[in-house]
Scaffold this motif. Structure first.
Motif, PDB file in Angstrom:
ATOM      1  N   SER A  55       8.631  -0.314  -2.171  1.00 47.75           N
ATOM      2  CA  SER A  55       9.714  -0.857  -1.362  1.00 47.75           C
ATOM      3  C   SER A  55       9.454  -2.326  -1.084  1.00 47.75           C
ATOM      4  O   SER A  55       8.340  -2.697  -0.696  1.00 47.75           O
ATOM      5  CB  SER A  55       9.831  -0.099  -0.034  1.00 47.75           C
ATOM      6  OG  SER A  55      10.665  -0.791   0.871  1.00 47.75           O
ATOM      7  N   ARG A  56      10.458  -3.139  -1.280  1.00 50.30           N
ATOM      8  CA  ARG A  56      10.318  -4.563  -0.948  1.00 50.30           C
ATOM      9  C   ARG A  56      10.123  -4.777   0.551  1.00 50.30           C
ATOM     10  O   ARG A  56       9.687  -5.852   0.974  1.00 50.30           O
ATOM     11  CB  ARG A  56      11.548  -5.342  -1.422  1.00 50.30           C
ATOM     12  CG  ARG A  56      11.706  -5.419  -2.942  1.00 50.30           C
ATOM     13  CD  ARG A  56      12.916  -6.267  -3.299  1.00 50.30           C
ATOM     14  NE  ARG A  56      13.261  -6.216  -4.712  1.00 50.30           N
ATOM     15  CZ  ARG A  56      12.805  -7.054  -5.638  1.00 50.30           C
ATOM     16  NH1 ARG A  56      11.943  -7.990  -5.288  1.00 50.30           N
ATOM     17  NH2 ARG A  56      13.186  -6.952  -6.897  1.00 50.30           N
ATOM     18  N   GLY A  94       0.801  -1.217   0.000  1.00 46.38           N
ATOM     19  CA  GLY A  94       0.000   0.000   0.000  1.00 46.38           C
ATOM     20  C   GLY A  94       0.828   1.258   0.000  1.00 46.38           C
ATOM     21  O   GLY A  94       0.290   2.359  -0.138  1.00 46.38           O
ATOM     22  N   PHE A  95       2.143   1.136   0.193  1.00 46.73           N
ATOM     23  CA  PHE A  95       3.035   2.294   0.204  1.00 46.73           C
ATOM     24  C   PHE A  95       3.811   2.282  -1.108  1.00 46.73           C
ATOM     25  O   PHE A  95       4.888   1.700  -1.214  1.00 46.73           O
ATOM     26  CB  PHE A  95       3.982   2.246   1.401  1.00 46.73           C
ATOM     27  CG  PHE A  95       4.828   3.480   1.557  1.00 46.73           C
ATOM     28  CD1 PHE A  95       4.240   4.698   1.864  1.00 46.73           C
ATOM     29  CD2 PHE A  95       6.192   3.419   1.393  1.00 46.73           C
ATOM     30  CE1 PHE A  95       5.013   5.845   2.003  1.00 46.73           C
ATOM     31  CE2 PHE A  95       6.978   4.554   1.534  1.00 46.73           C
ATOM     32  CZ  PHE A  95       6.374   5.772   1.832  1.00 46.73           C
ATOM     33  N   PHE A 143      10.697   7.784  -0.735  1.00 40.47           N
ATOM     34  CA  PHE A 143      11.835   6.930  -0.380  1.00 40.47           C
ATOM     35  C   PHE A 143      13.132   7.692  -0.120  1.00 40.47           C
ATOM     36  O   PHE A 143      14.148   7.081   0.207  1.00 40.47           O
ATOM     37  CB  PHE A 143      12.065   5.900  -1.489  1.00 40.47           C
ATOM     38  CG  PHE A 143      10.852   5.084  -1.815  1.00 40.47           C
ATOM     39  CD1 PHE A 143      10.321   4.198  -0.887  1.00 40.47           C
ATOM     40  CD2 PHE A 143      10.208   5.216  -3.036  1.00 40.47           C
ATOM     41  CE1 PHE A 143       9.191   3.454  -1.175  1.00 40.47           C
ATOM     42  CE2 PHE A 143       9.081   4.482  -3.335  1.00 40.47           C
ATOM     43  CZ  PHE A 143       8.560   3.589  -2.396  1.00 40.47           C
ATOM     44  N   GLY A 144      13.112   9.001  -0.305  1.00 37.90           N
ATOM     45  CA  GLY A 144      14.309   9.779  -0.039  1.00 37.90           C
ATOM     46  C   GLY A 144      15.373   9.639  -1.091  1.00 37.90           C
ATOM     47  O   GLY A 144      16.509  10.096  -0.899  1.00 37.90           O
ATOM     48  N   ARG A 145      15.056   9.029  -2.207  1.00 38.79           N
ATOM     49  CA  ARG A 145      16.019   8.860  -3.298  1.00 38.79           C
ATOM     50  C   ARG A 145      15.265   8.600  -4.592  1.00 38.79           C
ATOM     51  O   ARG A 145      14.079   8.270  -4.570  1.00 38.79           O
ATOM     52  CB  ARG A 145      16.990   7.710  -3.017  1.00 38.79           C
ATOM     53  CG  ARG A 145      16.342   6.334  -2.921  1.00 38.79           C
ATOM     54  CD  ARG A 145      17.378   5.233  -2.685  1.00 38.79           C
ATOM     55  NE  ARG A 145      17.992   5.366  -1.378  1.00 38.79           N
ATOM     56  CZ  ARG A 145      19.039   4.640  -0.989  1.00 38.79           C
ATOM     57  NH1 ARG A 145      19.577   3.755  -1.813  1.00 38.79           N
ATOM     58  NH2 ARG A 145      19.545   4.797   0.218  1.00 38.79           N
ATOM     59  N   THR A 146      15.953   8.760  -5.696  1.00 39.73           N
ATOM     60  CA  THR A 146      15.333   8.562  -7.000  1.00 39.73           C
ATOM     61  C   THR A 146      16.122   7.547  -7.813  1.00 39.73           C
ATOM     62  O   THR A 146      17.286   7.254  -7.497  1.00 39.73           O
ATOM     63  CB  THR A 146      15.276   9.885  -7.786  1.00 39.73           C
ATOM     64  OG1 THR A 146      16.608  10.348  -8.037  1.00 39.73           O
ATOM     65  CG2 THR A 146      14.519  10.949  -6.999  1.00 39.73           C
ATOM     66  N   MET A 181      12.087   3.208   4.663  1.00 37.53           N
ATOM     67  CA  MET A 181      12.665   4.535   4.496  1.00 37.53           C
ATOM     68  C   MET A 181      14.041   4.442   3.837  1.00 37.53           C
ATOM     69  O   MET A 181      14.822   3.537   4.131  1.00 37.53           O
ATOM     70  CB  MET A 181      12.828   5.237   5.852  1.00 37.53           C
ATOM     71  CG  MET A 181      11.539   5.545   6.574  1.00 37.53           C
ATOM     72  SD  MET A 181      11.835   6.186   8.238  1.00 37.53           S
ATOM     73  CE  MET A 181      12.865   7.608   7.876  1.00 37.53           C
ATOM     74  N   ASP A 182      14.312   5.399   2.961  1.00 36.20           N
ATOM     75  CA  ASP A 182      15.651   5.544   2.374  1.00 36.20           C
ATOM     76  C   ASP A 182      16.179   4.227   1.806  1.00 36.20           C
ATOM     77  O   ASP A 182      17.334   3.855   2.024  1.00 36.20           O
ATOM     78  CB  ASP A 182      16.629   6.102   3.410  1.00 36.20           C
ATOM     79  CG  ASP A 182      16.190   7.456   3.928  1.00 36.20           C
ATOM     80  OD1 ASP A 182      15.734   8.273   3.115  1.00 36.20           O
ATOM     81  OD2 ASP A 182      16.288   7.685   5.137  1.00 36.20           O
ATOM     82  N   VAL A 183      15.321   3.505   1.077  1.00 40.68           N
ATOM     83  CA  VAL A 183      15.728   2.240   0.466  1.00 40.68           C
ATOM     84  C   VAL A 183      15.781   2.409  -1.045  1.00 40.68           C
ATOM     85  O   VAL A 183      15.238   3.361  -1.605  1.00 40.68           O
ATOM     86  CB  VAL A 183      14.745   1.107   0.820  1.00 40.68           C
ATOM     87  CG1 VAL A 183      14.728   0.847   2.310  1.00 40.68           C
ATOM     88  CG2 VAL A 183      13.346   1.430   0.309  1.00 40.68           C
TER      89      VAL A 183
END
Length: 271
Positions: A93-94, A29-30, A61-64, A103-105
């Protein structure tokens, strides 16, 4: 086991998705996504789709991911299917949701293809619902409200639903952007909403056609004084709207033709 069918295909990070990879996605869901139509293996507004994915990934996710990487995943999926198809790119995100581990993955990319779509013929009649989507500027998954209000609208004799914010302004419809017409100017709602890729295409091509545009707060009272209304999304640049709630307006065929003319002027990107 590879998941592939004659109509739909799914790829994760550029390779055919396996059952074990797709099971977590069913409960993801995210995630955010973008949807597009492929014609003759070409895509209009590809820059807008990439920008949407870039900005949403940064927010979630804090990144692209590099554009070239995303393009390679899209091309792989397009090349594996027919020349005309629908395509959705989802980024997730897995690690799943409800956890700080997401977060941040490094985001994972699911590309799903299916039959091409052109949307309903219209015109459409929309119910009016007091609703504001969370994180409205991001195209994200898990929004049960959109389907819920669609179902409610159909039960009430409408075709779909439009949303009204706490200030009484029309913002968007369930899976559509709203756009209005006063016989001279194309009017976009002033409210929190998702700026659709089709909306972006039409806006820049209307500029090239020297058609005036503006943003305005559109209430139901203001709506009844306008000359036309339409919805648009990745399926179509314009389907006429002839009613919102109890307010009825005429079908503005020249306006719909103008929106389609603007879309037709947009060059398609060869992958």
């Amino acid at each position: 086991m590879s998941i592939e069918a004659s109509t739909y295909q799914a790829h994760i990070n550029g390779h055919p998705a396996t059952l074990s990879e797709l099971i977590p996605v069913a409960f993801a869901g995210f995630a955010h996504f973008t949807a597009m139509q492929v014609r003759d293996r070409k895509i209009k507004g590809l820059d807008l789709h990439l920008n949407r994915l870039r900005e949403a990934s940064r927010e979630f996710f804090g990144r692209t991911l590099p554009d070239d990487q995303l393009l390679s995943y899209i091309k792989t999926a397009v090349d594996a299917g027919p020349k005309d198809q629908s395509l959705t790119v989802s980024v997730f995100s897995r690690s799943g949701e409800f956890t700080g581990a997401s977060m941040d993955v490094e985001p994972t990319v699911l590309v799903r293809t299916g039959a091409p779509s052109h949307g309903p013929a219209g015109p459409l009649r929309l119910s009016a619902v007091n609703h504001e989507r969370p994180l409205a500027e991001i195209k994200h998954v898990g929004e049960v409200g959109k389907t819920y209000y669609l179902h409610q609208a159909i039960r009430q004799g409408f075709d779909d639903a439009a949303f009204i914010d706490r200030q009484g302004r029309l913002s968007e419809a369930t899976i559509w952007n709203l756009v209005f017409w006063d016989n001279e100017t194309v009017i976009w709602p002033k409210a929190a909403m998702l700026k659709g890729t089709m909306m972006g295409i039409v806006q820049r091509q209307l500029d090239h056609l020297n058609i005036p545009q503006r943003h305005e707060a559109i209430t139901l009272e203001r709506f009844r004084k306008l000359s036309g209304a339409a919805v648009m999304n990745s399926w179509t640049p314009g389907i006429a709207v002839t009613a919102i709630a109890s307010t009825v307006i005429a079908e503005a065929k020249p306006f719909i033709e103008l929106l389609h003319e603007a879309y037709a002027a947009e060059p398609a990107n060869q992958l």
